[in-house]
Design an enzyme around this catalytic site. Sequence first.
Site, PDB file in Angstrom:
ATOM      1  N   TYR A  21       3.027   9.368   0.260  1.00 16.46           N
ATOM      2  CA  TYR A  21       3.918   8.981   0.714  1.00 16.46           C
ATOM      3  C   TYR A  21       5.330   9.148   0.188  1.00 16.46           C
ATOM      4  CZ  TYR A  21      -0.147   6.414   2.902  1.00 16.46           C
ATOM      5  OH  TYR A  21      -1.371   5.977   2.750  1.00 16.46           O
ATOM      6  N   GLY A  49      -3.415   2.231  15.295  1.00 17.51           N
ATOM      7  CA  GLY A  49      -3.057   3.721  15.688  1.00 17.51           C
ATOM      8  C   GLY A  49      -1.997   4.233  15.803  1.00 17.51           C
ATOM      9  N   ASN A  98       4.466  -9.257  12.851  1.00 15.25           N
ATOM     10  CA  ASN A  98       3.264  -8.794  12.292  1.00 15.25           C
ATOM     11  C   ASN A  98       2.700  -9.899  11.220  1.00 15.25           C
ATOM     12  OD1 ASN A  98       3.201  -6.902  13.894  1.00 15.25           O
ATOM     13  ND2 ASN A  98       3.956  -5.982  12.133  1.00 15.25           N
ATOM     14  N   SER A 130     -10.986   6.495   0.013  1.00 13.13           N
ATOM     15  CA  SER A 130     -10.049   6.426   1.298  1.00 13.13           C
ATOM     16  C   SER A 130     -10.626   7.890   2.180  1.00 13.13           C
ATOM     17  CB  SER A 130      -8.652   6.073   1.470  1.00 13.13           C
ATOM     18  OG  SER A 130      -8.061   6.572   2.197  1.00 13.13           O
ATOM     19  N   ASN A 131     -11.152   7.671   3.498  1.00 14.72           N
ATOM     20  CA  ASN A 131     -11.337   8.632   4.502  1.00 14.72           C
ATOM     21  C   ASN A 131     -12.642   8.719   4.139  1.00 14.72           C
ATOM     22  OD1 ASN A 131      -8.889   8.505   5.517  1.00 14.72           O
ATOM     23  ND2 ASN A 131      -7.740   8.904   3.804  1.00 14.72           N
ATOM     24  N   ASP A 185       0.792  -1.281   0.118  1.00 18.58           N
ATOM     25  CA  ASP A 185      -0.316  -0.028   0.216  1.00 18.58           C
ATOM     26  C   ASP A 185       0.865   0.728  -0.584  1.00 18.58           C
ATOM     27  OD1 ASP A 185      -2.440   0.843   0.590  1.00 18.58           O
ATOM     28  OD2 ASP A 185      -1.425   1.853   1.812  1.00 18.58           O
ATOM     29  N   SER A 237      -3.606   2.226   9.521  1.00 15.07           N
ATOM     30  CA  SER A 237      -3.290   2.596  10.883  1.00 15.07           C
ATOM     31  C   SER A 237      -3.843   1.473  12.136  1.00 15.07           C
ATOM     32  CB  SER A 237      -3.680   4.260  11.370  1.00 15.07           C
ATOM     33  OG  SER A 237      -2.981   4.975  10.959  1.00 15.07           O
ATOM     34  N   PRO A 238      -3.338   0.319  12.029  1.00 14.24           N
ATOM     35  CA  PRO A 238      -4.160  -0.748  12.437  1.00 14.24           C
ATOM     36  C   PRO A 238      -3.974  -0.569  14.138  1.00 14.24           C
ATOM     37  CG  PRO A 238      -2.775  -2.103  10.688  1.00 14.24           C
ATOM     38  CD  PRO A 238      -3.446  -0.547  10.324  1.00 14.24           C
ATOM     39  N   HIS A 265      -7.595   9.546  -2.498  1.00 16.28           N
ATOM     40  CA  HIS A 265      -6.923   9.247  -1.010  1.00 16.28           C
ATOM     41  C   HIS A 265      -8.281  10.000   0.238  1.00 16.28           C
ATOM     42  CE1 HIS A 265      -2.929   9.375   1.410  1.00 16.28           C
ATOM     43  NE2 HIS A 265      -4.114   9.249   2.186  1.00 16.28           N
ATOM     44  N   SER A 283       5.735  -1.325   9.175  1.00 17.46           N
ATOM     45  CA  SER A 283       6.864  -1.569   9.949  1.00 17.46           C
ATOM     46  C   SER A 283       8.466  -0.790   8.703  1.00 17.46           C
ATOM     47  CB  SER A 283       6.749  -2.379  11.139  1.00 17.46           C
ATOM     48  OG  SER A 283       8.622  -2.576  11.658  1.00 17.46           O
ATOM     49  N   VAL A 284       9.367  -1.009   9.486  1.00 11.93           N
ATOM     50  CA  VAL A 284      10.683  -0.751   8.682  1.00 11.93           C
ATOM     51  C   VAL A 284      11.511  -1.494   9.084  1.00 11.93           C
ATOM     52  CG1 VAL A 284       9.985   1.412   7.895  1.00 11.93           C
ATOM     53  CG2 VAL A 284      11.173   1.429   9.895  1.00 11.93           C
TER      54      VAL A 284
HETATM   55  N1  LIG Z   1      -5.296   6.195   2.967  1.00 15.30           N
HETATM   56  C1  LIG Z   1      -4.391   7.289   4.435  1.00 15.30           C
HETATM   57  O1  LIG Z   1      -5.674   8.278   4.562  1.00 15.30           O
HETATM   58  C2  LIG Z   1      -3.905   6.447   5.467  1.00 15.30           C
HETATM   59  C3  LIG Z   1      -3.130   7.085   6.499  1.00 15.30           C
HETATM   60  C4  LIG Z   1      -2.765   6.298   7.789  1.00 15.30           C
HETATM   61  C5  LIG Z   1      -2.257   5.550   7.148  1.00 15.30           C
HETATM   62  N2  LIG Z   1      -2.431   4.672   5.921  1.00 15.30           N
HETATM   63  C6  LIG Z   1      -1.921   3.347   5.129  1.00 15.30           C
HETATM   64  O2  LIG Z   1      -2.066   2.328   6.676  1.00 15.30           O
HETATM   65  C7  LIG Z   1      -0.282   2.512   6.922  1.00 15.30           C
HETATM   66  C8  LIG Z   1      -0.585   1.956   8.469  1.00 15.30           C
HETATM   67  O3  LIG Z   1      -1.224   2.915   8.515  1.00 15.30           O
HETATM   68  P1  LIG Z   1       0.618   3.613   9.907  1.00 15.30           P
HETATM   69  O4  LIG Z   1       1.274   3.381   9.316  1.00 15.30           O
HETATM   70  O5  LIG Z   1      -0.008   5.041  10.403  1.00 15.30           O
HETATM   71  O6  LIG Z   1       0.557   3.499  11.456  1.00 15.30           O
HETATM   72  P2  LIG Z   1       0.445   1.468  11.702  1.00 15.30           P
HETATM   73  O7  LIG Z   1       0.384   0.740  10.658  1.00 15.30           O
HETATM   74  O8  LIG Z   1      -0.854   1.755  12.671  1.00 15.30           O
HETATM   75  O9  LIG Z   1       1.086   1.822  12.621  1.00 15.30           O
HETATM   76  C9  LIG Z   1       3.311   1.486  12.751  1.00 15.30           C
HETATM   77  C10 LIG Z   1       3.797   1.646  13.835  1.00 15.30           C
HETATM   78  O10 LIG Z   1       3.780   1.053  14.560  1.00 15.30           O
HETATM   79  C11 LIG Z   1       5.184   0.202  14.521  1.00 15.30           C
HETATM   80  N3  LIG Z   1       5.509  -0.995  14.613  1.00 15.30           N
HETATM   81  C12 LIG Z   1       5.112  -1.579  13.834  1.00 15.30           C
HETATM   82  N4  LIG Z   1       5.075  -3.096  13.974  1.00 15.30           N
HETATM   83  C13 LIG Z   1       5.107  -2.900  15.045  1.00 15.30           C
HETATM   84  C14 LIG Z   1       6.002  -4.444  16.541  1.00 15.30           C
HETATM   85  N5  LIG Z   1       5.892  -5.254  15.949  1.00 15.30           N
HETATM   86  N6  LIG Z   1       6.474  -3.963  17.023  1.00 15.30           N
HETATM   87  C15 LIG Z   1       6.346  -2.442  17.523  1.00 15.30           C
HETATM   88  N7  LIG Z   1       6.241  -1.489  16.739  1.00 15.30           N
HETATM   89  C16 LIG Z   1       5.504  -1.961  14.912  1.00 15.30           C
HETATM   90  C17 LIG Z   1       5.787   0.817  13.423  1.00 15.30           C
HETATM   91  O11 LIG Z   1       7.677   0.739  13.838  1.00 15.30           O
HETATM   92  P3  LIG Z   1       8.420   0.983  12.431  1.00 15.30           P
HETATM   93  O12 LIG Z   1       8.196   1.537  11.347  1.00 15.30           O
HETATM   94  O13 LIG Z   1       9.415   2.159  13.284  1.00 15.30           O
HETATM   95  O14 LIG Z   1       9.043   0.134  12.380  1.00 15.30           O
HETATM   96  C18 LIG Z   1       5.693   2.735  12.947  1.00 15.30           C
HETATM   97  O15 LIG Z   1       6.062   3.164  14.090  1.00 15.30           O
HETATM   98  C19 LIG Z   1       0.176   3.246   6.146  1.00 15.30           C
HETATM   99  O16 LIG Z   1       1.580   2.641   6.106  1.00 15.30           O
HETATM  100  C20 LIG Z   1      -0.480   3.345   5.169  1.00 15.30           C
HETATM  101  O17 LIG Z   1       0.018   2.511   4.288  1.00 15.30           O
HETATM  102  C21 LIG Z   1      -3.715   5.024   4.846  1.00 15.30           C
END
Ligand SMILES: NC(=O)c1ccc[n+]([C@@H]2O[C@H](COP(=O)([O-])OP(=O)(O)OC[C@H]3O[C@@H](n4cnc5c(N)ncnc54)[C@H](OP(=O)(O)O)[C@@H]3O)[C@@H](O)[C@H]2O)c1
Length: 267
Positions: A53, A198, A247, A146-147, A48, A195-196, A111, A238-239
Site C-alpha cells: 500500500y 466490494g 462507517n 491473507s488470501n 490495516d 473489501s467489505p 499478504h 475511506s479517505v
Molecule cells: N489482504 C488483501 O489482499 C486485501 C485486499 C483488498 C483490501 N484489503 C484491506 O481491506 C480494506 C478495505 O477494502 P477496499 O479498500 O478494497 O474497499 P472497501 O472498504 O470495500 O471500499 C472502499 C471504497 O468505498 C468507499 N466508501 C467507504 N465508505 C463509504 C461511505 N460511507 N459512503 C460512500 N462510499 C464509501 C471508499 O471511498 P473513499 O476512499 O473515496 O472515501 C472507497 O472507494 C483495504 O483498504 C485494505 O486495508 C486487503
Amino acid sequence: MNALTDTYTLNNGVKIPIVGFGTWEAPNGPIAQHAIEQALAVGYRHLDTARVYWNEASVGAAIKNSGIPRDQIFVTTKLWNTDHSYQLATAALDKALQRLALDYVDLFLIHTPATNYPDWAAKNAETWRALEDAYHAGKVRAIGVSNFNPDQLTQLLQTATVTPAVNQIQLNPQHPLPATVAFDEAHHILNEAYSPFGHGKLLQNPELLALAATYHKSVTQVLLRWSLQHGYLPLPKSVHDQYIQANIEIFDFSLTSTDMAKLDHLA
Ligand SMILES: NC(=O)c1ccc[n+]([C@@H]2O[C@H](COP(=O)([O-])OP(=O)(O)OC[C@H]3O[C@@H](n4cnc5c(N)ncnc54)[C@H](OP(=O)(O)O)[C@@H]3O)[C@@H](O)[C@H]2O)c1
C-alpha cells in the site's frame, strides 16, 4: 458488539478491535495521514496496512501525531509476494517496522500465498517459519495469512508450530467464500473481511439500497453489520471524513435473521 473498541480474542489470547480501518489506495503523505488521524480521532483503534500500500510511513506518522498510547492501537501490516522465503520475510518485517517507526506490530500477515513456485507449499512453510520466529522474538504479537484457501492452509498447518491467528480474505455478500470461512472457523482462525463494500462496487446495488432504506441506514452500515453479525472482522476503507464517521455508526441497530439470510443469498 457495542463499540469500536470491543474486541475479538485471537487464538493466542491477543485481543483485536472488531473493526479495522483499511488503508489500501490511501496515498502515502497528507491524504493517508489525514484519513488515519481522523479515524483515530473518531475512535478506530485498529489500522490495516501493507508494504504494497506504500503508506506505512503515513500510518506511523498518524499514530505518533494522535498522541494515543501505542498499546491502545492495533496495527497490522503484511509482507508482499516478492518477500517469500525465510530471509526475505525476516528482512521484510524489519523494513516494515522502520517505515512504520514502531518497535513491534500487533499482527503480521503473509499478504498472498506463494503460488508461482512449483514447490509453493514448501515456500509458504518457509516464509511462515520466519513469521513464527519473529513472533517468538516479540517483534509481532500475532501472525496470520491473507488470501489463503483451505488447501493452502491445510498444507501450511502440516509444518506450522503456530496456527495462523487470522485469514484476511475478501468477504462481503457478493463474495461469501463459504468453504474458506468454515475452514477458518473450524481451526480457530479469525476471518478478517477485506473489501467489505466490494471495493466500493456494492454501494449502488439496488437490493442493498432497498434493504438499507428499511433500517434508515446506509449500504456501508448494513454491510458492516452483516460482517460483524457473522463474527467476521471488517476492514472498511475511506479517505473522506464523513464516510470515516458514518462507517462507525453501526452499533445502534442490528439486522434481522431474515435480512441476514437475504444478504447471504445476494451472491
Ligand atoms: N489482504 C488483501 O489482499 C486485501 C485486499 C483488498 C483490501 N484489503 C484491506 O481491506 C480494506 C478495505 O477494502 P477496499 O479498500 O478494497 O474497499 P472497501 O472498504 O470495500 O471500499 C472502499 C471504497 O468505498 C468507499 N466508501 C467507504 N465508505 C463509504 C461511505 N460511507 N459512503 C460512500 N462510499 C464509501 C471508499 O471511498 P473513499 O476512499 O473515496 O472515501 C472507497 O472507494 C483495504 O483498504 C485494505 O486495508 C486487503
